[in-house]
Design an enzyme around this catalytic site. Structure first.
Site, PDB file in Angstrom:
ATOM      1  N   HIS A  42       0.846  -1.206   0.000  1.00 51.87           N
ATOM      2  CA  HIS A  42       0.000   0.000   0.000  1.00 51.87           C
ATOM      3  C   HIS A  42       0.878   1.252   0.000  1.00 51.87           C
ATOM      4  CE1 HIS A  42      -3.032  -2.646   2.390  1.00 51.87           C
ATOM      5  NE2 HIS A  42      -3.523  -2.497   1.166  1.00 51.87           N
ATOM      6  N   LYS A  77     -17.661  -6.451   8.847  1.00 53.05           N
ATOM      7  CA  LYS A  77     -16.422  -7.201   8.641  1.00 53.05           C
ATOM      8  C   LYS A  77     -15.634  -7.211   9.949  1.00 53.05           C
ATOM      9  CE  LYS A  77     -12.776  -7.253   5.165  1.00 53.05           C
ATOM     10  NZ  LYS A  77     -12.148  -6.481   4.099  1.00 53.05           N
ATOM     11  N   ARG A 125      -2.013  -5.922  -8.163  1.00 57.73           N
ATOM     12  CA  ARG A 125      -0.860  -6.788  -7.879  1.00 57.73           C
ATOM     13  C   ARG A 125      -0.661  -7.847  -8.937  1.00 57.73           C
ATOM     14  NH1 ARG A 125      -3.121  -8.126  -2.033  1.00 57.73           N
ATOM     15  NH2 ARG A 125      -4.905  -8.211  -3.405  1.00 57.73           N
ATOM     16  N   SER A 139      -2.798  -7.614   3.336  1.00 60.84           N
ATOM     17  CA  SER A 139      -2.930  -7.422   4.792  1.00 60.84           C
ATOM     18  C   SER A 139      -3.179  -8.770   5.470  1.00 60.84           C
ATOM     19  CB  SER A 139      -4.090  -6.475   5.105  1.00 60.84           C
ATOM     20  OG  SER A 139      -3.880  -5.219   4.521  1.00 60.84           O
TER      21      SER A 139
HETATM   22  O1  PNS Z   1      -9.051  -3.108   0.937  1.00 62.43           O
HETATM   23  P1  PNS Z   1     -10.353  -3.614   0.365  1.00 62.43           P
HETATM   24  O2  PNS Z   1     -11.190  -4.269   1.432  1.00 62.43           O
HETATM   25  O3  PNS Z   1     -10.134  -4.504  -0.834  1.00 62.43           O
HETATM   26  O4  PNS Z   1     -11.149  -2.319  -0.162  1.00 62.43           O
HETATM   27  C1  PNS Z   1     -12.393  -2.448  -0.800  1.00 62.43           C
HETATM   28  C2  PNS Z   1     -13.085  -1.085  -0.918  1.00 62.43           C
HETATM   29  C3  PNS Z   1     -13.142  -0.397   0.435  1.00 62.43           C
HETATM   30  C4  PNS Z   1     -12.311  -0.205  -1.868  1.00 62.43           C
HETATM   31  C5  PNS Z   1     -14.506  -1.341  -1.480  1.00 62.43           C
HETATM   32  O5  PNS Z   1     -15.097  -2.382  -0.782  1.00 62.43           O
HETATM   33  C6  PNS Z   1     -15.413  -0.124  -1.382  1.00 62.43           C
HETATM   34  O6  PNS Z   1     -15.232   0.853  -2.075  1.00 62.43           O
HETATM   35  N1  PNS Z   1     -16.402  -0.203  -0.477  1.00 62.43           N
HETATM   36  C7  PNS Z   1     -17.346   0.870  -0.206  1.00 62.43           C
HETATM   37  C8  PNS Z   1     -18.758   0.492  -0.624  1.00 62.43           C
HETATM   38  C9  PNS Z   1     -18.944   0.708  -2.106  1.00 62.43           C
HETATM   39  O7  PNS Z   1     -18.783   1.790  -2.613  1.00 62.43           O
HETATM   40  N2  PNS Z   1     -19.308  -0.374  -2.810  1.00 62.43           N
HETATM   41  C10 PNS Z   1     -19.504  -0.299  -4.233  1.00 62.43           C
HETATM   42  C11 PNS Z   1     -18.232  -0.614  -5.004  1.00 62.43           C
HETATM   43  S1  PNS Z   1     -17.744  -2.301  -4.694  1.00 62.43           S
END
Ligand code: PNS
Length: 162
Positions: free
Chosen positions: A22, A46, A95, A132
Site C-alpha cells: 500500500h 467485517k 498486484r 494485509s
Molecule cells: O481493501 P479492500 O477491502 O479490498 O477495499 C475495498 C473497498 C473499500 C475499496 C470497497 O469495498 C469499497 O469501495 N467499499 C465501499 C462500498 C462501495 O462503494 N461499494 C460499491 C463498489 S464495490
C-alpha cells in the site's frame, strides 16, 4: 496545456493493516497527484483486527513523510464519499491478474453510478504476493513481518498477537 486533474484523488481500502505494498502506491500516487486522500472503509459487518481509529493512526504515522496525504475514514458508498469531498478519481494498485476482474468491476460500477474515474497503478513486483491478510497470518504464527509492513505496523502486530 493546463493540467486537468488538479483536485484530490482517493486511495480507498480496509488497510487492516497498511502494508509496504500500500505504502508503495501512496508514495507513487503522491508524486503524480496534487493531493491523495487515504480513505479507510468503516464496515461493522467485517471483523477486522484493528479498529478504524487504530488503522488511521498507523496510516498517519506510516505516511508522515508525505506532505500531500490526508488520512480519513468513510462509510457507505465510495462514490458518495467522493462527491462530498469533491474527488473525481480513485487510485488503486493492481498486484496480479487475479486482482483485475474484481477491480475492473468496481471501477466500472463506480463510473456508472457516480461518474468517478479509476486509475490503476501496477504494484511493485516485490509486493505482488502481499496482502494485509498474509501479513496478519505471518504475525499470528510468530513470523517476521519486517519485509511486509512498515515498522510501526510490525510493532502493532506484535502487540496484538503477544
Ligand atoms: O481493501 P479492500 O477491502 O479490498 O477495499 C475495498 C473497498 C473499500 C475499496 C470497497 O469495498 C469499497 O469501495 N467499499 C465501499 C462500498 C462501495 O462503494 N461499494 C460499491 C463498489 S464495490
Amino acid at each position: 496545456m493546463t493540467s486537468k486533474l488538479s483536485g484530490p484523488v482517493v486511495c480507498p481500502g480496509s488497510f487492516d493493516p497498511v502494508t509496504l505494498g500500500h505504502l508503495d502506491i501512496f508514495h507513487r500516487a503522491s508524486k503524480q497527484f496534487e493531493k491523495v486522500v487515504i480513505a479507510v472503509l468503516q464496515n461493522p459487518a467485517k471483523s477486522n483486527l484493528f479498529s478504524v481509529e487504530e488503522r488511521i493512526e498507523l496510516l498517519v504515522d506510516a505516511t508522515a513523510d508525505l506532505s500531500n496525504i490526508e488520512v480519513t475514514s468513510f462509510e457507505g458508498l465510495l462514490v458518495d464519499f467522493c462527491k462530498r469531498k469533491n474527488i473525481t478519481a480513485i487510485v488503486k494498485g493492481l498486484r496480479a491478474v487475479s486482482d483485475f476482474d474484481y477491480e475492473l468491476q468496481m471501477a466500472q460500477l463506480n463510473h456508472q453510478i457516480g461518474g468517478v474515474e479509476t486509475f490503476f497503478m501496477s504494484s511493485n513486483p516485490t509486493y505482488s504476493f502481499l496482502s494485509s491478510s498474509m501479513a496478519k497470518e505471518v504475525a499470528k504464527y510468530g513470523g517476521s513481518v519486517d519485509l511486509l509492513v512498515p515498522t510501526n505496523v510490525a510493532a502493532a502486530l506484535s502487540r496484538k498477537f503477544s
